[in-house]
Design an enzyme around this catalytic site. Structure first.
Site, short mmCIF file in Angstrom:
data_model
loop_
_atom_site.label_atom_id
_atom_site.label_comp_id
_atom_site.label_asym_id
_atom_site.label_seq_id
_atom_site.Cartn_x
_atom_site.Cartn_y
_atom_site.Cartn_z
N ASP A 117 38.75 22.17 -26.84
CA ASP A 117 37.91 22.32 -25.67
C ASP A 117 37.66 23.82 -25.44
O ASP A 117 38.58 24.63 -25.58
CB ASP A 117 38.65 21.72 -24.47
CG ASP A 117 37.79 21.65 -23.24
OD1 ASP A 117 36.78 20.94 -23.28
OD2 ASP A 117 38.14 22.31 -22.24
N GLU A 172 34.37 23.34 -29.27
CA GLU A 172 33.20 23.82 -28.54
C GLU A 172 33.14 25.34 -28.71
O GLU A 172 33.99 26.05 -28.18
CB GLU A 172 33.33 23.50 -27.05
CG GLU A 172 33.28 22.04 -26.71
CD GLU A 172 33.38 21.80 -25.20
OE1 GLU A 172 32.48 21.16 -24.65
OE2 GLU A 172 34.35 22.26 -24.59
#
Ligand code: CA
Length: 668
Positions: free
Chosen positions: A349, A378
């Site tokens: 993340d 990400e």
């Protein structure tokens, strides 16, 4: 004689003094010592339990022992002794199995709150106390035989992003363990009309990896109130090395969540599906009161020049992966999940908050275990103004420096569906012009290709992947609107339901035929509907759950997705692992019309059984006649269906590409 005695006494005194370790003062966090041992916090044996807490700047430290995981008073409080490299130790004799513990440190003139530390591997309800268990008793039968399902290249994967609750909570799921890890162990489940649900559904669909939204212990769901309707995605980490209690059948029993998660992973892997874990090392739910901070105040976080907490996560704090013990913690934690839970990969993340070096070191460590363990993330952050120098950030723009680590492509995503921050703006799939180069950028897997005009790609103005194995292509995920909702929201005025259906198929066909690693959000294959809620992180089950009645009502979509995945899995031309291979085999056809992208993949690419493949995406809401190379084409996708046995044959110079469709054909 007397002189010699005095000399000996002095030597012994000096030796004794050097054996008494004392905590030190440190000018900066960078001066904190690194503890290299692998026995941090708790090592259990039936004879005694050893405790070792890393807390270099503490002046004192103690251990509280409890009979209960929640409530009650400690039955013993043990003063910890300073040892080496910033660690505090104690050995408690006797069999402590079944007991609970917390640490507490004295620093900055006060006792800080109790914490199970950062290395708790088992906890009581809500994760406020560590639990002393025998990990060797947590393996389900047959665990030793659980293997990683075979995978050659990451481009061979089909990722399926799934929340534990969403999978089973629907009344129609046919599963007994609703919202629990154990739902993944239920075989033979069906909906009311007898259509497969659960793991059998995943097998039928053909995905290769389940990517679970956070399964570590998170803070936002109260595990003592599971009868209340609580829901959270789980991006609020509390204990990084323990499974979430709400997904177990008994969060009060520290071994239940561990055994049940292992059973879930065992079931998925025995059914040929790998398991990727969504990890959120970039921030913690609390700042001051997090377990990281209660263990070594300040050390795990970045701060602004004025001393306030930096906030690249947008959640109030951000961790400092570049700091030695933080880096070590992230790496060791991932290795722990691989070794103890047989996890097959990690999705980071807000990976851009971390530094490149940490991720590359993690990659090197995982390679030692198994190079087919995957890492992706990400490649961005929530806020951009934070202390880590730009050049060190593990962001998409730096993917070429990330060794065998993939990043999500928001370029193909927003090219297909339209911009993420405006629900009402559609993209290529609904006929919007100007996204052609973004689609082509997706088709070549974010690599270098001489037929691309990178200046016209939506976000990236240059290729960022070394190889297609480094890019995750997708059109929807848990964030923002799911595909169906985005289509409903953004479809041009007057678009019929039938057209919207075509937008959906076209969108996903681009994802699954593009070079790179395809990724889909769970339930899209049933035309999942989140009732137009943009951010469902704490919406109730009624909005988040996969409605298994859709397997009946939207069976046409399911069949299309299943055949699309089958097309990709049977044809390695869509899964080329290197940039060189893509450059050699893939050529775009020059087209005059906007919202039209066409290309061939030639010469049995990547060992394909098809000599030549032609793919055409027509985003326009009208049919287009276009010139194509003359071959004895067999059309396998026509915008309505995918049939690998062939839908029709075509050997003319021109072909009509139906409105809002992907045409795929091959020649032997
Ligand atoms: Ca929890």
């Amino acid at each position: 004689m007397r002189k010699i005695n005095l000399f000996l006494v002095s030597v012994i005194a000096l030796l004794l003094m050097s054996c008494v370790n004392l905590p030190k003062e440190y000018a900066s966090y960078d001066d904190y010592p690194v503890y290299e041992g692998n026995d941090l916090e708790v090592v259990y044996s039936p004879l005694h339990t050893k405790f070792r807490l890393w807390s270099p700047a503490a002046k004192e430290a103690k251990l509280n022992l409890y009979h209960e995981g929640l409530g009650g008073e400690p039955f013993d409080v043990v003063k910890l002794k300073y040892d080496i490299d910033g660690t505090w130790v104690a050995t408690v004799d006797g069999d402590l199995k079944g007991k609970f513990y917390t640490f507490q440190i004295f620093q900055q003139d006060r006792w800080w709150d109790e914490t199970p530390g950062i290395w708790a591997k088992a906890v009581g309800v809500n994760g406020n106390r560590g639990a002393i268990i025998d990990m060797s008793e947590t393996n389900p039968s047959g665990w030793e035989d659980v293997k990683r399902p075979a995978m050659k290249n990451f481009t061979d994967a089909v990722l399926y992003e799934l929340h534990v609750r969403d999978f089973s909570t629907s009344e129609q799921s046919g599963m007994q363990y609703k919202g629990k890890f154990l739902a993944f162990t239920e075989m033979g489940t069906v909906n009311a009309e007898g259509k497969k649900t659960g793991v059998e559904h995943l097998k039928e669909l053909g995905i290769t990896h389940v990517q679970l939204l956070p399964i570590y212990d998170y803070a936002s769901v109260d595990e003592t109130k599971l009868d209340e309707n609580q829901y959270n995605w789980g991006y609020d980490p509390k204990n990084y090395n323990v499974p979430e209690g709400a997904y177990s059948t008994d969060p009060y029993n520290p071994t239940a969540r561990i055994i049940e998660l292992k059973k879930a992973i065992q079931s998925l892997k025995n059914n040929g599906i790998r398991v990727i874990m969504d990890v959120v090392y970039n921030h913690t739910f609390w700042g001051v009161q997090s377990h990281l901070n209660l263990t070594a105040p300040g050390y795990f976080y970045r701060f602004k020049e004025d001393g306030s907490w930096s906030n690249a996560s947008g959640c109030g704090n951000e961790t400092a992966s570049e700091r030695a013990m933080v880096r070590k913690y992230i790496i060791e934690s991932c290795k722990y999940w691989v070794n103890e839970y047989k996890v097959d990969g990690f999705r980071f993340d807000l990976m851009g908050i971390h530094d490149i070096e940490t991720l590359n070191l993690l990659r090197a460590e995982l390679d030692k275990i198994d190079p087919s363990i995957t890492i992706h993330g990400e490649g961005w952050t929530a806020e951009w103004d934070f202390p880590l120098p730009f050049e060190k950030r593990a962001i998409k723009q730096h993917a070429k420096q990330l060794n065998n680590i993939a990043v999500f492509s928001d370029d193909i995503r927003d090219g297909i569906r339209g911009t993420w921050d405006n629900n009402k703006v559609p993209g290529f799939m609904a006929g919007v012009h100007g996204y052609e180069e973004s689609i082509k950028f997706g088709v070549v897997g974010a690599t270098q290709h001489n037929q691309l005009n990178y200046d016209s790609v939506k976000y990236a103005k240059a290729p960022y992947a070394n190889h297609p194995t480094q890019v995750i292509n997708y059109v929807s995920c848990h964030d923002d609107l799911c595909l169906h909702d985005k289509i409903i929201y953004s479809a041009p005025e007057g678009a019929s339901d039938k057209e919207k259906h075509r937008f959906n198929k076209l969108a996903q066909t681009i994802v699954f035929t593009a070079q790179g690693v395809p990724f889909m959000y769970a339930g899209e294959e049933l035309k999942r509907d989140k009732q137009r809620v943009h951010n469902t992180y704490q919406s109730p089950d009624s909005i988040n759950q996969i409605d298994w009645t859709f397997k009946t009502t939207n069976y046409d979509i399911f069949e299309y997705y299943r055949n699309l995945i089958s097309l990709r899995k049977q044809h390695p031309a869509f899964r080329m692992p290197t940039q060189e291979m893509v450059q050699k085999h893939l050529r775009f056809i020059n087209v005059k019309e906007p919202a039209l992208v066409a290309y061939t993949i030639d010469d049995y690419a990547n060992g394909d059984s098809w000599r030549r493949i032609l793919v055409i995406y027509n985003g326009n809401r009208y049919a287009i006649n276009m010139a194509i190379p003359v071959e004895n084409w067999v059309v396998v996708a026509n915008g309505e269906e995918i049939n690998l046995n062939g839908i029709f044959k075509h050997n003319k110079q021109e072909i009509t590409v139906p409105a809002s469709s992907a045409l795929i054909m091959y020649a032997d």
